[in-house]
Design an enzyme around this catalytic site. Structure first.
Site, PDB file in Angstrom:
ATOM      1  N   GLY A 281      14.940   0.201   9.526  1.00 58.33           N
ATOM      2  CA  GLY A 281      14.442   1.210   8.600  1.00 58.33           C
ATOM      3  C   GLY A 281      14.136   2.567   9.194  1.00 58.33           C
ATOM      4  O   GLY A 281      13.680   3.461   8.488  1.00 58.33           O
ATOM      5  N   PRO A 324      17.381  -2.197  13.868  1.00 58.55           N
ATOM      6  CA  PRO A 324      17.889  -0.890  13.437  1.00 58.55           C
ATOM      7  C   PRO A 324      19.374  -0.953  13.103  1.00 58.55           C
ATOM      8  O   PRO A 324      20.163  -1.542  13.844  1.00 58.55           O
ATOM      9  CB  PRO A 324      17.665  -0.010  14.682  1.00 58.55           C
ATOM     10  CG  PRO A 324      17.738  -0.967  15.829  1.00 58.55           C
ATOM     11  CD  PRO A 324      17.183  -2.276  15.326  1.00 58.55           C
ATOM     12  N   GLY A 325      19.742  -0.392  11.985  1.00 55.39           N
ATOM     13  CA  GLY A 325      21.158  -0.266  11.636  1.00 55.39           C
ATOM     14  C   GLY A 325      21.513   1.207  11.629  1.00 55.39           C
ATOM     15  O   GLY A 325      22.200   1.716  12.518  1.00 55.39           O
ATOM     16  N   CYS A 394      36.890  10.592 -11.090  1.00 54.30           N
ATOM     17  CA  CYS A 394      36.838  11.024 -12.479  1.00 54.30           C
ATOM     18  C   CYS A 394      35.435  10.973 -13.046  1.00 54.30           C
ATOM     19  O   CYS A 394      35.203  10.319 -14.064  1.00 54.30           O
ATOM     20  CB  CYS A 394      37.788  10.180 -13.305  1.00 54.30           C
ATOM     21  SG  CYS A 394      39.467  10.418 -12.766  1.00 54.30           S
ATOM     22  N   GLU A 395      34.492  11.593 -12.385  1.00 55.28           N
ATOM     23  CA  GLU A 395      33.186  11.782 -13.004  1.00 55.28           C
ATOM     24  C   GLU A 395      32.436  12.892 -12.308  1.00 55.28           C
ATOM     25  O   GLU A 395      32.629  13.136 -11.108  1.00 55.28           O
ATOM     26  CB  GLU A 395      32.386  10.483 -13.049  1.00 55.28           C
ATOM     27  CG  GLU A 395      32.058   9.831 -11.748  1.00 55.28           C
ATOM     28  CD  GLU A 395      31.262   8.560 -11.997  1.00 55.28           C
ATOM     29  OE1 GLU A 395      31.893   7.518 -12.232  1.00 55.28           O
ATOM     30  OE2 GLU A 395      30.016   8.627 -11.985  1.00 55.28           O
TER      31      GLU A 395
HETATM   32  N1  LLP Z   1      16.808  -5.537   8.486  1.00 52.36           N
HETATM   33  C1  LLP Z   1      16.811  -5.907   7.194  1.00 52.36           C
HETATM   34  C2  LLP Z   1      16.234  -7.198   6.819  1.00 52.36           C
HETATM   35  C3  LLP Z   1      17.343  -5.067   6.234  1.00 52.36           C
HETATM   36  O1  LLP Z   1      17.349  -5.435   4.968  1.00 52.36           O
HETATM   37  C4  LLP Z   1      17.895  -3.828   6.628  1.00 52.36           C
HETATM   38  C5  LLP Z   1      18.480  -2.925   5.634  1.00 52.36           C
HETATM   39  C6  LLP Z   1      17.889  -3.487   7.984  1.00 52.36           C
HETATM   40  C7  LLP Z   1      17.326  -4.368   8.886  1.00 52.36           C
HETATM   41  C8  LLP Z   1      18.480  -2.215   8.511  1.00 52.36           C
HETATM   42  O2  LLP Z   1      17.872  -1.079   7.984  1.00 52.36           O
HETATM   43  P1  LLP Z   1      18.234   0.355   8.591  1.00 52.36           P
HETATM   44  O3  LLP Z   1      17.672   0.407   9.998  1.00 52.36           O
HETATM   45  O4  LLP Z   1      19.714   0.497   8.607  1.00 52.36           O
HETATM   46  O5  LLP Z   1      17.592   1.303   7.678  1.00 52.36           O
HETATM   47  N2  LLP Z   1      22.242   1.196   1.439  1.00 52.36           N
HETATM   48  C9  LLP Z   1      20.994   1.845   1.790  1.00 52.36           C
HETATM   49  C10 LLP Z   1      20.236   1.102   2.849  1.00 52.36           C
HETATM   50  C11 LLP Z   1      19.974  -0.332   2.503  1.00 52.36           C
HETATM   51  C12 LLP Z   1      19.343  -1.053   3.643  1.00 52.36           C
HETATM   52  C13 LLP Z   1      19.208  -2.489   3.363  1.00 52.36           C
HETATM   53  N3  LLP Z   1      18.598  -3.229   4.401  1.00 52.36           N
HETATM   54  C14 LLP Z   1      21.296   3.284   2.215  1.00 52.36           C
HETATM   55  O6  LLP Z   1      22.444   3.676   2.192  1.00 52.36           O
HETATM   56  O7  LLP Z   1      20.388   4.042   2.549  1.00 52.36           O
END
Ligand code: LLP
Length: 466
Positions: A281, A324-325, A394-395
């Site tokens: 997050g 972290p993603g 198309c939007e």
């Molecule tokens: N761990 C869990 C259990 C999660 O559900 C998530 C993200 C992460 C880690 C990684 O979070 P990050 O560090 O990447 O923020 N599609 C949305 C984000 C959805 C995230 C869902 N879970 C966007 O584009 O902002």
């Protein structure tokens, strides 16, 4: 995300201050400058004017691989993996969240750089295992894992399954018993914090689908049930409070409540659970207005919080993990587009249409996300022009960058790049209007290679079997 997109805040949740400033409407001092906080590490503007990444001219990339394309700076990706791993050190684990972006090359880089991997579907699990990630370094997530996903994960020997519901406790326990293994599990709890971010990506307030609520006693009851099942080994508690968070206050509350549960478990069962996971997050810079913390400072803050809370509860400090993603992959890529058409609305703005759009980046339409954009095929001395970069779908909601200043001499054939699109763009891409999803081109030390190829019309038609 705009302030207006924020919900008023649910009951049963502590609403934390917003960690993000609203976008500025003043043009930047220098339209040709590339803010290193927003752009991948090896991106440079050459004296001659064009932009390079990994030493390669973006015009060459566009010529060779076509547009739109996601261009990923492998050097930066690896550096960020190392920064996170080194910041957390040997007594903590970093799980890269594969949902942000996953493919086989990424799995290999993670493996080589010593990270673990969080997957949340059979597809991500197959990618991870197929590319050689050792199963014990994989964690499986999800609020409704299928029986098939559970069996494949347990059968492969994944190091951790994060349990999300009472039903799943039973399903995973039965599966592990049947396969004759003792599966290591964590319990995902919702700690009652609303990290101040967009409603769709805030996950720890209680009125949402994930996890077992601490406040309602569900989490404590789940611990009781798991501890009675021989085929499950409860190693710890997991909490993920949301995404694109800049303020550590949410993690502080989360850690306090998770440690509180560990203390309750000790008092009730006489066991000290050895792990806690505080999820992912952490926010990144999408525009120059954003100022994210460095992994080192994040690690120190999280460690300090956990240590303090454990001391207060007279608990041994558990092994910490994070997921972290976005903070790893987000800043490492940009999307390269070619300008097709321009429509000037006198005194208002100029619509700049590019050859992609909401099919390769849904985040602006979905979350009102803010992005930056720059002319990258040349520099320009022209004055700033208030622009809206839009796609070809198309939007009218097909907006890539809502408000941006681009040089007034912009024209068809110019290349634009939108930085910080490494996370949740390719992974959330769609075939809307039968668009072909763009390739991911990895660059490193003067070499470029396709790691995910562009879709073809054949790919699309292959599924159409009517
Ligand atoms: N761990 C869990 C259990 C999660 O559900 C998530 C993200 C992460 C880690 C990684 O979070 P990050 O560090 O990447 O923020 N599609 C949305 C984000 C959805 C995230 C869902 N879970 C966007 O584009 O902002």
């Amino acid at each position: 995300m705009s302030r207006s997109a924020h919900p008023a805040g649910p009951r049963h949740a502590d609403v934390l201050p917003e960690g993000r400033s609203a976008g500025s409407t003043a043009p930047p001092a220098d339209l040709n400058a590339l803010d290193p906080r927003v752009w991948a590490q090896t991106v440079r503007r050459t004296p001659e004017g064009a932009v390079t990444v990994g030493g390669i001219d973006v015009r060459k990339l566009a010529h060779e691989f076509g547009t739109p394309a996601y261009v990923l700076d492998e050097t930066d990706f690896r550096a960020r993996c190392r920064a996170w791993r080194d910041a957390f050190g040997a007594d903590a684990d970093v799980f890269y969240a594969g949902k942000a972006f996953l493919c086989r090359a990424v799995v290999r880089w993670l493996h080589e750089e010593g990270l673990n991997l969080d997957v949340c579907s059979g597809g991500e699990l197959a990618t991870a295992l197929g590319a050689g990630m050792p199963a014990e370094r994989i964690a499986l997530h999800g609020n409704n894992k299928s029986q098939d996903e559970i069996e494949r994960a347990v059968g492969a020997g994944v190091g951790r399954i994060v349990l999300d519901s009472f039903q799943e406790i039973v399903r995973v326990a039965h599966t592990a018993a049947r396969l004759g293994v003792r599966q290591r599990v964590q319990l995902r709890v919702t700690v009652g914090v609303e990290a101040h971010t967009h409603e769709f990506i805030a996950t720890a307030h209680e009125d949402q689908k994930f996890g077992l609520a601490l406040a309602e006693g569900q989490a404590a009851e789940a611990v009781r049930r798991v501890l009675q099942l021989d085929s499950l080994e409860l190693t710890g508690i997991h909490s993920h409070i949301g995404s694109q968070i800049f303020d550590m206050a949410g993690f502080e509350v989360s850690a306090r409540r998770v440690v509180g549960l560990l203390a309750e478990v000790r008092d009730e069962h006489g066991i000290e659970l050895p792990e806690i996971d505080l999820g992912g997050g952490l926010g990144i810079a999408y525009t120059s207005e954003d100022d994210p913390a460095e992994p080192h400072d994040i690690a120190k803050a999280l460690r300090d919080i956990v240590t303090r809370e454990c001391e207060g509860a007279a608990l041994a400090v558990p092994r910490l993990s994070v997921e972290p993603g976005r903070a790893i992959v987000g800043p490492t890529a940009f999307t390269l587009y070619e300008v097709g058409t321009l429509k000037e609305l006198e005194g208002l703005r100029t619509y700049v249409s590019v050859d992609g759009g909401m099919s390769d980046n849904i985040r602006t339409a979905l979350y009102d996300a803010e992005y930056s954009v720059a002319l990258v095929s040349r520099s320009s001395p022209a004055p700033p022009m208030l622009s809206r970069v839009v796609g070809k779908h198309c939007e009218s909601g097909d907006i890539v960058v809502r408000d941006a200043f681009l040089p007034a001499d912009l024209g068809p054939g110019d290349l634009l790049a939108v930085p910080a699109t490494g996370a949740y763009c390719r992974s959330m891409a769609s075939n809307y209007n039968h668009a072909l999803r763009p390739p991911v081109v990895a660059v490193r030390d003067g070499a470029a290679r396709v790691i995910v190829r562009r879709e073809t019309e054949e790919d699309l038609l292959r599924l159409d079997v009517g």
